[in-house]
Design a protein around this motif. Sequence first.
Motif, PDB file in Angstrom:
ATOM      1  N   HIS A  77       0.837  -1.213   0.000  1.00 58.95           N
ATOM      2  CA  HIS A  77       0.000   0.000   0.000  1.00 58.95           C
ATOM      3  C   HIS A  77       0.872   1.263   0.000  1.00 58.95           C
ATOM      4  CE1 HIS A  77      -3.313  -2.730   0.775  1.00 58.95           C
ATOM      5  NE2 HIS A  77      -2.679  -3.185   1.834  1.00 58.95           N
ATOM      6  N   TYR A  78       1.943   1.186  -0.736  1.00 56.90           N
ATOM      7  CA  TYR A  78       2.928   2.276  -0.682  1.00 56.90           C
ATOM      8  C   TYR A  78       2.437   3.563  -1.325  1.00 56.90           C
ATOM      9  CZ  TYR A  78       7.038   5.003  -2.023  1.00 56.90           C
ATOM     10  OH  TYR A  78       7.927   6.017  -2.237  1.00 56.90           O
ATOM     11  N   PHE A  79       1.836   3.480  -2.484  1.00 58.62           N
ATOM     12  CA  PHE A  79       1.616   4.672  -3.294  1.00 58.62           C
ATOM     13  C   PHE A  79       0.518   5.591  -2.752  1.00 58.62           C
ATOM     14  CE2 PHE A  79       3.690   1.793  -6.351  1.00 58.62           C
ATOM     15  CZ  PHE A  79       4.749   2.611  -6.727  1.00 58.62           C
ATOM     16  N   TYR A  80      -0.137   5.195  -1.667  1.00 54.91           N
ATOM     17  CA  TYR A  80      -1.092   6.115  -1.048  1.00 54.91           C
ATOM     18  C   TYR A  80      -0.959   6.141   0.469  1.00 54.91           C
ATOM     19  CZ  TYR A  80      -4.022   2.027   0.071  1.00 54.91           C
ATOM     20  OH  TYR A  80      -4.494   0.831   0.561  1.00 54.91           O
ATOM     21  N   TRP A  81      -0.821   4.989   1.094  1.00 61.03           N
ATOM     22  CA  TRP A  81      -0.894   4.904   2.556  1.00 61.03           C
ATOM     23  C   TRP A  81       0.480   5.105   3.204  1.00 61.03           C
ATOM     24  CZ3 TRP A  81      -3.524   0.124   5.304  1.00 61.03           C
ATOM     25  CH2 TRP A  81      -3.799   0.456   6.632  1.00 61.03           C
ATOM     26  N   HIS A  82       1.506   4.518   2.619  1.00 60.74           N
ATOM     27  CA  HIS A  82       2.844   4.546   3.209  1.00 60.74           C
ATOM     28  C   HIS A  82       3.835   5.308   2.335  1.00 60.74           C
ATOM     29  CE1 HIS A  82       1.424   1.896   6.279  1.00 60.74           C
ATOM     30  NE2 HIS A  82       1.246   0.865   5.462  1.00 60.74           N
ATOM     31  N   TYR A  83       3.344   6.269   1.602  1.00 63.13           N
ATOM     32  CA  TYR A  83       4.208   6.997   0.669  1.00 63.13           C
ATOM     33  C   TYR A  83       5.320   7.752   1.392  1.00 63.13           C
ATOM     34  CZ  TYR A  83       5.215   9.304  -3.783  1.00 63.13           C
ATOM     35  OH  TYR A  83       5.807   9.734  -4.946  1.00 63.13           O
ATOM     36  N   ASP A  84       5.079   8.089   2.651  1.00 61.94           N
ATOM     37  CA  ASP A  84       6.096   8.814   3.427  1.00 61.94           C
ATOM     38  C   ASP A  84       7.308   7.947   3.744  1.00 61.94           C
ATOM     39  OD1 ASP A  84       4.340   7.266   5.075  1.00 61.94           O
ATOM     40  OD2 ASP A  84       5.152   8.277   6.842  1.00 61.94           O
ATOM     41  N   ARG A  85       7.221   6.642   3.600  1.00 62.58           N
ATOM     42  CA  ARG A  85       8.337   5.751   3.931  1.00 62.58           C
ATOM     43  C   ARG A  85       9.403   5.703   2.849  1.00 62.58           C
ATOM     44  NH1 ARG A  85       5.597   0.703   7.322  1.00 62.58           N
ATOM     45  NH2 ARG A  85       4.315   2.030   8.667  1.00 62.58           N
ATOM     46  N   GLY A  86       9.088   6.200   1.686  1.00 63.36           N
ATOM     47  CA  GLY A  86      10.086   6.366   0.649  1.00 63.36           C
ATOM     48  C   GLY A  86      10.281   5.141  -0.243  1.00 63.36           C
ATOM     49  N   PRO A  87      10.893   5.355  -1.418  1.00 67.19           N
ATOM     50  CA  PRO A  87      11.010   4.275  -2.405  1.00 67.19           C
ATOM     51  C   PRO A  87      11.886   3.107  -1.953  1.00 67.19           C
ATOM     52  CG  PRO A  87      12.256   6.222  -3.079  1.00 67.19           C
ATOM     53  CD  PRO A  87      11.415   6.639  -1.920  1.00 67.19           C
ATOM     54  N   ASP A  88      12.910   3.360  -1.125  1.00 65.39           N
ATOM     55  CA  ASP A  88      13.746   2.242  -0.674  1.00 65.39           C
ATOM     56  C   ASP A  88      12.931   1.270   0.176  1.00 65.39           C
ATOM     57  OD1 ASP A  88      15.840   3.321  -2.032  1.00 65.39           O
ATOM     58  OD2 ASP A  88      16.986   3.930  -0.260  1.00 65.39           O
ATOM     59  N   TRP A  89      12.067   1.809   1.036  1.00 66.46           N
ATOM     60  CA  TRP A  89      11.196   0.949   1.840  1.00 66.46           C
ATOM     61  C   TRP A  89      10.315   0.104   0.927  1.00 66.46           C
ATOM     62  CZ3 TRP A  89       5.847   0.616   2.151  1.00 66.46           C
ATOM     63  CH2 TRP A  89       5.339  -0.145   3.212  1.00 66.46           C
ATOM     64  N   TYR A  90       9.775   0.726  -0.111  1.00 63.32           N
ATOM     65  CA  TYR A  90       8.904   0.001  -1.039  1.00 63.32           C
ATOM     66  C   TYR A  90       9.676  -1.079  -1.789  1.00 63.32           C
ATOM     67  CZ  TYR A  90       5.834  -0.858  -5.037  1.00 63.32           C
ATOM     68  OH  TYR A  90       5.048  -1.447  -6.002  1.00 63.32           O
ATOM     69  N   LEU A  91      10.807  -0.727  -2.370  1.00 59.32           N
ATOM     70  CA  LEU A  91      11.585  -1.693  -3.142  1.00 59.32           C
ATOM     71  C   LEU A  91      12.076  -2.842  -2.266  1.00 59.32           C
ATOM     72  CD1 LEU A  91      13.628   0.730  -5.411  1.00 59.32           C
ATOM     73  CD2 LEU A  91      11.620  -0.633  -6.044  1.00 59.32           C
ATOM     74  N   GLY A  92      12.222  -2.587  -0.964  1.00 60.57           N
ATOM     75  CA  GLY A  92      12.646  -3.632  -0.058  1.00 60.57           C
ATOM     76  C   GLY A  92      11.665  -4.780   0.067  1.00 60.57           C
ATOM     77  N   HIS A  93      10.459  -4.617  -0.451  1.00 64.89           N
ATOM     78  CA  HIS A  93       9.471  -5.694  -0.403  1.00 64.89           C
ATOM     79  C   HIS A  93       9.653  -6.703  -1.535  1.00 64.89           C
ATOM     80  CE1 HIS A  93       7.440  -2.783   2.222  1.00 64.89           C
ATOM     81  NE2 HIS A  93       6.736  -3.791   2.679  1.00 64.89           N
ATOM     82  N   PHE A  94      10.533  -6.431  -2.481  1.00 73.53           N
ATOM     83  CA  PHE A  94      10.616  -7.253  -3.683  1.00 73.53           C
ATOM     84  C   PHE A  94      11.978  -7.931  -3.794  1.00 73.53           C
ATOM     85  CE2 PHE A  94       7.456  -3.963  -4.274  1.00 73.53           C
ATOM     86  CZ  PHE A  94       6.350  -4.735  -4.605  1.00 73.53           C
ATOM     87  N   PRO A  95      12.055  -9.018  -4.553  1.00 82.94           N
ATOM     88  CA  PRO A  95      13.287  -9.818  -4.583  1.00 82.94           C
ATOM     89  C   PRO A  95      14.475  -9.043  -5.154  1.00 82.94           C
ATOM     90  CG  PRO A  95      11.429 -11.035  -5.511  1.00 82.94           C
ATOM     91  CD  PRO A  95      10.972  -9.622  -5.341  1.00 82.94           C
ATOM     92  N   THR A  96      15.676  -9.477  -4.777  1.00 82.54           N
ATOM     93  CA  THR A  96      16.892  -8.907  -5.356  1.00 82.54           C
ATOM     94  C   THR A  96      17.024  -9.360  -6.806  1.00 82.54           C
ATOM     95  OG1 THR A  96      18.263 -10.773  -4.702  1.00 82.54           O
ATOM     96  CG2 THR A  96      18.046  -8.955  -3.110  1.00 82.54           C
ATOM     97  N   ARG A  97      17.834  -8.632  -7.554  1.00 80.48           N
ATOM     98  CA  ARG A  97      18.080  -9.025  -8.944  1.00 80.48           C
ATOM     99  C   ARG A  97      18.756 -10.388  -9.006  1.00 80.48           C
ATOM    100  NH1 ARG A  97      19.250  -3.563  -8.666  1.00 80.48           N
ATOM    101  NH2 ARG A  97      17.866  -2.231  -9.926  1.00 80.48           N
TER     102      ARG A  97
END
Length: 295
Positions: A77-97
């Motif tokens: 729910h990053y793009f509306y609810w947790h947008y203040d946590r920043g893109p690194d927090w969001y990307l941290g939910h997804f697998p590494t390359r």
Amino acid sequence: MTSPTALAKRLLPQGAKDLAESGIRAATTASAGLRQGPDFLVVGTKRGGTTFTWSTLITHPQVMTTVPAAKNLKSPHYFYWHYDRGPDWYLGHFPTRAARRRHAARHGAAVSFEASPFYLFDPRVAERARALLPAARIVMLLRDPVVRARSHHQERTRAGVETLGFAEALAAEPERLAGEVERMRDEPLYYSRPWDWFSYRTRGEYAPQVKRWFDAYGRDRVLVLRSEDLYADPDATLGRIEDFVGIDRVGLAGAKRNRGRPEDPMDPGLEAELRAHYAPHNEALAELLGEPTWW
């Protein structure tokens, strides 16, 4: 046999679990530079099959779920609810390359995604997603707006947050939603519960919502599907999604739709009023999609 990790999770007190979760999330956030965001988003609509689509697609062997700290999390729910946590927090939910490369080597492909039915309706999300995930593909499911509105009200009532009957809630909607769009525009980090919870009629006015995603991503990167087609033929509709996001068709229809409790009957007069209200909105959507009117 229960793994030590699973056993520890069961035996740890909640405070320790929360602390462990925070530590893992801090680590994944710190390694955001090694991670790739989702390949596609399922953006709604609410009560339109988003959860069924998500829960089925995560069984696909070429789909990677979110990282272990939030395994099988439908959305951060990053793009509306947790947008203040920043893109690194969001990307941290997804697998590494690196993890994606290993997964692709085993399964022939590797993709990840998230699904949030509010992404379609919050007017800020499409541009935010485009800025962070310019290569993503967008999947949306749209349900007959009359039936969707009734289902939405019933879900909110059963959740204990709606105390008005359906007709009364529709009548109260303009006052409940008054000023919410302006506040979301003026306060970028504001999450509007009224806009999310009580938007029974407004949420079914689809054309402006779809157009925002077309404008942000281009028509060719947005797949718009009817919820009724998903319910009638899950295999065919999920197959279209598999093709669109570039994974193999593997026959996902074995996962049965979770229908929940049946929706209550609707007053015929109220249904007629809603159908008249939505007629021009459905025509606007049909014109935007270049297809016959769906409902």
